[in-house]
Design a protein around this motif. Structure first.
Motif, PDB file in Angstrom:
ATOM      1  N   THR A  71       0.829  -1.207   0.000  1.00  0.00           N
ATOM      2  CA  THR A  71       0.000   0.000   0.000  1.00  0.00           C
ATOM      3  C   THR A  71       0.862   1.255   0.000  1.00  0.00           C
ATOM      4  O   THR A  71       0.548   2.233  -0.683  1.00  0.00           O
ATOM      5  N   GLU A  72       1.970   1.234   0.741  1.00  0.00           N
ATOM      6  CA  GLU A  72       2.895   2.375   0.743  1.00  0.00           C
ATOM      7  C   GLU A  72       3.446   2.648  -0.646  1.00  0.00           C
ATOM      8  O   GLU A  72       3.738   3.792  -0.991  1.00  0.00           O
ATOM      9  N   GLY A  75       0.732   4.728  -3.656  1.00  0.00           N
ATOM     10  CA  GLY A  75       0.557   6.182  -3.766  1.00  0.00           C
ATOM     11  C   GLY A  75       1.515   6.833  -4.740  1.00  0.00           C
ATOM     12  O   GLY A  75       1.087   7.483  -5.708  1.00  0.00           O
ATOM     13  N   PRO A  76       2.826   6.670  -4.535  1.00  0.00           N
ATOM     14  CA  PRO A  76       3.785   7.267  -5.470  1.00  0.00           C
ATOM     15  C   PRO A  76       3.622   6.737  -6.894  1.00  0.00           C
ATOM     16  O   PRO A  76       3.812   7.477  -7.861  1.00  0.00           O
ATOM     17  N   LEU A  78       0.833   5.797  -8.380  1.00  0.00           N
ATOM     18  CA  LEU A  78      -0.329   6.431  -9.002  1.00  0.00           C
ATOM     19  C   LEU A  78      -0.122   7.926  -9.247  1.00  0.00           C
ATOM     20  O   LEU A  78      -0.735   8.494 -10.143  1.00  0.00           O
ATOM     21  N   ALA A  79       0.743   8.536  -8.456  1.00  0.00           N
ATOM     22  CA  ALA A  79       0.929   9.981  -8.536  1.00  0.00           C
ATOM     23  C   ALA A  79       1.788  10.419  -9.712  1.00  0.00           C
ATOM     24  O   ALA A  79       1.736  11.576 -10.114  1.00  0.00           O
TER      25      ALA A  79
END
Length: 168
Positions: A71-72, A75-76, A78-79
Motif C-alpha cells: 500500500t505504501e 501512492g507514489p 499512481l501519482a
C-alpha cells in the motif's frame, strides 16, 4: 505499568515467526512460542484462545505486514505520469513479494510454512486463499495497466493459480 495488549500480541506473533523460521510450523506450540517470547504460557493464553487462534492471528499479521508495504508503494506509483518512475515503482512493488533481503527471506519462509500448513488445516485456508487472490489481483492490475498504455500485450490466464502451492 499497564501492558498494551496490541503490543503484547505483536511480541507473541514475532515469537511465532521466529519459532517457525527456526524449527517449522509444527514446532510453534503455545509452550514453545511462550518460551520464545519470554512469557508464561498463561500470558499467551490471555491474549489467544488457543493454538488455532494464535496461528490464524499470526498468519493474518503476516498478510497485513506485506499488504501495508504494498500500500505504501501504490501512492507514489499512481501519482506519477513519468513512465520510468512508474516502471521503477512497479518493480519496487513486486519486489516486496520476493525474498531479496533477510527480512523478506524470513517472511517468505514463514509464509511458505503457513501456506503448506493450510493444505491440512482448514482454519488457515481462507487466509491462504486471500493471499493467492491478492497476488493474482496485483499482478493482473499491473499487467492490465501496461496493456492499456500499449507498452506490450498482457495476456495472463486469470483462471490459473499464480502460485504452484495454490489450494486448487
Amino acid at each position: 505499568m499497564a501492558i498494551d495488549p496490541e503490543a503484547r500480541r505483536d511480541e507473541v506473533v514475532d515469537a511465532v515467526f521466529r519459532v517457525v523460521r527456526r524449527a517449522g510450523f509444527e514446532q510453534a506450540s503455545l509452550r514453545n512460542v511462550a518460551e520464545e517470547a519470554g512469557l508464561a504460557i498463561g500470558s499467551v493464553r490471555h491474549y489467544f484462545d488457543g493454538h488455532t487462534d494464535l496461528m490464524v492471528f499470526a498468519m493474518r499479521a503476516s498478510l497485513d505486514r506485506v499488504s501495508a508495504r504494498l500500500t505504501e508503494r501504490v501512492g507514489p506509483l499512481l501519482a506519477t505520469q513519468d513512465e520510468d518512475e512508474r516502471a521503477e515503482g512497479v518493480e519496487l512493488m513486486l519486489s516486496e513479494l520476493l525474498p531479496l533481503d533477510e527480512r523478506r527471506r524470513d517472511e517468505a519462509t514463514v509464509w511458505l510454512a503457513f501456506a503448506t500448513a493450510a493444505r491440512t488445516r482448514p482454519e488457515l485456508r481462507p487466509l491462504a486463499r486471500e493471499s493467492y487472490d491478492g497476488m493474482r489481483t496485483l499482478v493482473r492490475r499491473i499487467m492490465d495497466g501496461i496493456a492499456r498504455r500499449g507498452e506490450r500485450a498482457a495476456p495472463l490466464d486469470s483462471h490459473g493459480p499464480v502460485c504452484p502451492y495454490a489450494l486448487d
